[in-house]
Motif scaffolding. Structure first.
Motif, short mmCIF file in Angstrom:
data_model
loop_
_atom_site.label_atom_id
_atom_site.label_comp_id
_atom_site.label_asym_id
_atom_site.label_seq_id
_atom_site.Cartn_x
_atom_site.Cartn_y
_atom_site.Cartn_z
N ASP A 166 7.10 -0.71 -5.49
CA ASP A 166 7.22 1.00 -5.47
C ASP A 166 8.59 1.18 -5.34
OD1 ASP A 166 4.40 0.75 -5.89
OD2 ASP A 166 3.79 0.88 -3.92
N LYS B 22 -0.76 -0.58 -13.66
CA LYS B 22 -1.92 -0.84 -13.03
C LYS B 22 -2.96 -0.53 -13.95
CE LYS B 22 -2.78 0.44 -8.71
NZ LYS B 22 -2.93 1.26 -7.72
N GLN C 249 4.32 -5.25 -3.07
CA GLN C 249 4.06 -3.89 -3.72
C GLN C 249 4.77 -2.88 -3.06
OE1 GLN C 249 1.81 -3.40 -6.16
NE2 GLN C 249 2.64 -1.30 -6.08
#
Length: 181
Positions: free
Chosen positions: A50, A102, A46
């Motif tokens: 990001d 998401k 993640q």
């Protein structure tokens, strides 16, 4: 604003701006991808995702700010503006797609569907296949998971069953009779 007949001297700066916009946008996308690709290719964390998302957002914002400082109407200024605008657009869209990817980031209503569709998110065309096994983007059955030999056998079986070629039947929808995964 006024529309006028274009002059040949006006074509080069506009064409240069459009080409530079596409080139600038896709070049920065390629640079960001190449910098983040080795780590993400294996198994993205993640944090890596990001980092890429924020790099895209930063490049988009920096391009917009730089665009405000470019002045002039000569060819060089037009090409520079085009490159910066293209960079901002491509990376801004990539940033928005990553930010809204998401589940639940956008409301489940018509506006949310509209934004998801505009960003290329949440549609059957993203994976190339809907739940029914129909390849929506190509408007034909999907044969994911089959080998070429199996696909050829299915085709041959359908041709033998009809005892003719699908194209000679005169039925443009005859290919839809092929089994769908």
């Amino acid at each position: 604003m006024e529309f006028k007949k274009p002059k040949s001297k006006d074509v080069a700066p506009v064409a240069g701006a459009v080409i530079a916009g596409a080139g600038g946008g896709f070049a920065t996308r390629a640079i960001i991808d190449s910098v983040t690709k080795p780590a993400i290719e294996a198994a993205p964390t993640q944090k890596e995702l990001d980092t890429k998302k924020w790099a895209q957002g930063g490049v988009a914002l920096a391009s917009l700010v730089a665009l405000m400082f470019v002045s002039g109407n000569d060819t060089a200024a037009q090409v520079t503006k085009g490159a910066l605008a293209g960079t901002a657009i491509v990376n801004g869209l990539d940033f928005a797609a990553a930010a809204f990817k998401k589940e639940g980031a956008l409301p489940a209503n018509k506006m949310g569907d509209f934004v998801r569709s505009g960003l290329g998110l949440g549609c059957g065309c993203q994976t190339g296949q809907t739940d029914s096994g129909w390849h929506q983007a190509l408007n034909q059955p999907s044969y994911d998971g089959y080998t070429w030999e199996e696909i050829s056998a299915i085709r041959d079986a359908n041709l033998d069953r009809a005892n003719t070629t699908l194209l000679s039947t005169g039925n443009s929808d005859a290919w839809k009779s092929m089994p769908v995964v």
